[in-house]
Design a protein around this motif. Structure first.
Motif, PDB file in Angstrom:
ATOM      1  N   LEU A  89     -34.263 -24.102   5.067  1.00  0.00           N
ATOM      2  CA  LEU A  89     -35.368 -23.671   5.928  1.00  0.00           C
ATOM      3  C   LEU A  89     -35.368 -24.482   7.217  1.00  0.00           C
ATOM      4  N   ARG A  90     -35.761 -23.840   8.300  1.00  0.00           N
ATOM      5  CA  ARG A  90     -35.816 -24.510   9.604  1.00  0.00           C
ATOM      6  C   ARG A  90     -37.202 -24.306  10.211  1.00  0.00           C
ATOM      7  N   ASN A  91     -37.659 -25.329  10.922  1.00  0.00           N
ATOM      8  CA  ASN A  91     -38.902 -25.200  11.683  1.00  0.00           C
ATOM      9  C   ASN A  91     -38.776 -25.998  12.976  1.00  0.00           C
ATOM     10  N   LEU A  92     -39.681 -25.747  13.897  1.00  0.00           N
ATOM     11  CA  LEU A  92     -39.665 -26.432  15.185  1.00  0.00           C
ATOM     12  C   LEU A  92     -40.454 -27.731  15.109  1.00  0.00           C
ATOM     13  N   THR A  93     -40.099 -28.667  15.945  1.00  0.00           N
ATOM     14  CA  THR A  93     -40.878 -29.885  16.149  1.00  0.00           C
ATOM     15  C   THR A  93     -41.950 -29.591  17.200  1.00  0.00           C
ATOM     16  N   PRO A  94     -42.892 -30.506  17.444  1.00  0.00           N
ATOM     17  CA  PRO A  94     -43.847 -30.285  18.536  1.00  0.00           C
ATOM     18  C   PRO A  94     -43.167 -30.009  19.873  1.00  0.00           C
ATOM     19  N   LYS A  95     -42.078 -30.711  20.143  1.00  0.00           N
ATOM     20  CA  LYS A  95     -41.317 -30.468  21.371  1.00  0.00           C
ATOM     21  C   LYS A  95     -40.737 -29.047  21.361  1.00  0.00           C
ATOM     22  N   GLY A  96     -40.270 -28.615  20.187  1.00  0.00           N
ATOM     23  CA  GLY A  96     -39.729 -27.272  20.067  1.00  0.00           C
ATOM     24  C   GLY A  96     -40.797 -26.206  20.239  1.00  0.00           C
ATOM     25  N   LEU A  97     -42.000 -26.463  19.732  1.00  0.00           N
ATOM     26  CA  LEU A  97     -43.097 -25.507  19.908  1.00  0.00           C
ATOM     27  C   LEU A  97     -43.431 -25.315  21.384  1.00  0.00           C
ATOM     28  N   GLN A  98     -43.368 -26.396  22.146  1.00  0.00           N
ATOM     29  CA  GLN A  98     -43.621 -26.272  23.586  1.00  0.00           C
ATOM     30  C   GLN A  98     -42.570 -25.381  24.238  1.00  0.00           C
TER      31      GLN A  98
END
Length: 338
Positions: A89-98
């Motif tokens: 599974l993959r998810n974004l970091t806070p930086k990725g969410l931006q």
């Protein structure tokens, strides 16, 4: 051999970073396979020369897997555990969410959480939510990207293009959206619901749709309680920026009035994914009775009025995948036909 072609791994990684940001920005957590099926569906028709399904999946996901690895090095994404079948599974970091907010043209304040820890127990529910999005979206392959592929690959892709359309784009979908009965959008209080999916696609005749996905673990009573939380949220009024008091949901989403001047609440679609022990064919009739005060309209001559009522619709994952949102896959509570 069928499916073989020259590729540029470095270029593919850069090209597919946008796919990853848009899909994970909307879904919160996903596998590389789900990202590929949504972001680059033409790849699903390639690599037919591979001997096993695993080899074919690995080959078509290679570019997105590379993009994810590159993004992880730059602090944009991270690994989030595994599914029950062992897929990462993959998810974004806070930086990725931006970064995803820019790709989706969505305010950062509406991006939600990073979904860390979603894979600690196999993520069966998030995976069902993602598969619901794919079944509603029905991504179409770009035939222009397959002009150098074998005729049988092009024919299979053409058949997918000719099939009934889905609804919206990935930017039309939000997941894990708080519906606060108390508190604010960014700091919800107790007693509210959380929508599995919110779909906004006015260009396709669906200005606003809330979707709940059940893996058939919940009872009719539990689902009815969840729908009552929806009703509580829909009834809540707040002051808008112009000082006018209106339903809280209308301060975020725009929906036309009812056809007869009434003001129905937004519809809620229940998608039953038959993993658990409960039979949806038994759950739905009981749920329909428990929630009758929420959805039943009032008869007026040749029509019904649904002011302050919730249109509740049910479907099964198998029917949704087979027929798509344009087909006979839906049962609206109070009706005797699909």
């Amino acid at each position: 051999m069928a499916g073989k072609r020259k590729t540029n791994p470095a270029g593919s990684t850069n090209n597919h970073r946008g796919d990853v940001l848009r899909v994970l920005g909307a879904l919160k957590v996903a596998t590389a396979d789900q990202i590929q099926r949504i972001g680059a569906p033409h790849l699903s028709f390639r690599h037919t020369d591979k001997k096993t399904p695993f080899e074919r999946k690995t080959a078509r996901n290679a570019s997105h897997t590379g993009a994810l690895s590159d993004m992880r090095k730059h602090g944009l994404s991270e690994n989030g555990g595994s599914t029950t079948t062992g897929e990462r599974l993959r998810n974004l970091t806070p930086k990725g969410l931006q970064a995803a907010s820019y790709e989706l043209r969505r305010p950062v304040t509406e991006m939600g959480s990073t979904a860390r820890g979603a894979g600690s127990s196999g993520a069966s529910h998030p995976m069902a939510v993602n598969e619901t999005v794919i079944a509603m979206l029905r991504p179409k392959p770009n035939l222009a990207k397959l002009t150098e592929d074998p005729p049988e690959v092009q024919a299979a892709a053409q058949a997918a293009v000719d099939a009934p359309d889905g609804i919206g784009s990935i930017a039309s979908y939000w997941t894990e959206v708080p519906l606060p009965a108390t508190g604010s959008w960014n700091a919800p209080g107790k007693g509210g619901a959380q929508a599995d999916i919110v779909l906004t696609a006015p260009q396709d005749g669906v200005p606003l749709l809330f979707i709940e996905v059940d893996n058939c673990h919940e009872t009719a009573e539990e689902l009815a309680a969840k729908l009552e939380k929806y009703a509580r949220f829909f009834r809540r009024k707040v002051k808008d920026t112009d000082g006018t008091e209106r339903p809280m949901w209308r301060t975020r989403w725009t929906v036309p009035e009812g056809r007869y001047g009434d003001r129905p609440h937004p519809p809620v679609l229940l998608v039953f994914n038959h993993l658990g022990a409960r039979d949806p064919n038994r759950t739905v009739p009981r749920l329909q009775e428990f929630t009758r005060p929420l959805w039943q309209g009032e008869r007026h001559e040749d029509h019904h009025l649904y002011g302050h009522k919730i249109p509740i619709i049910a479907t099964g994952m198998r029917n949704l995948r087979e027929h798509g949102p344009a087909g006979p896959a839906f049962h609206r509570f109070g009706r005797d036909h699909m």
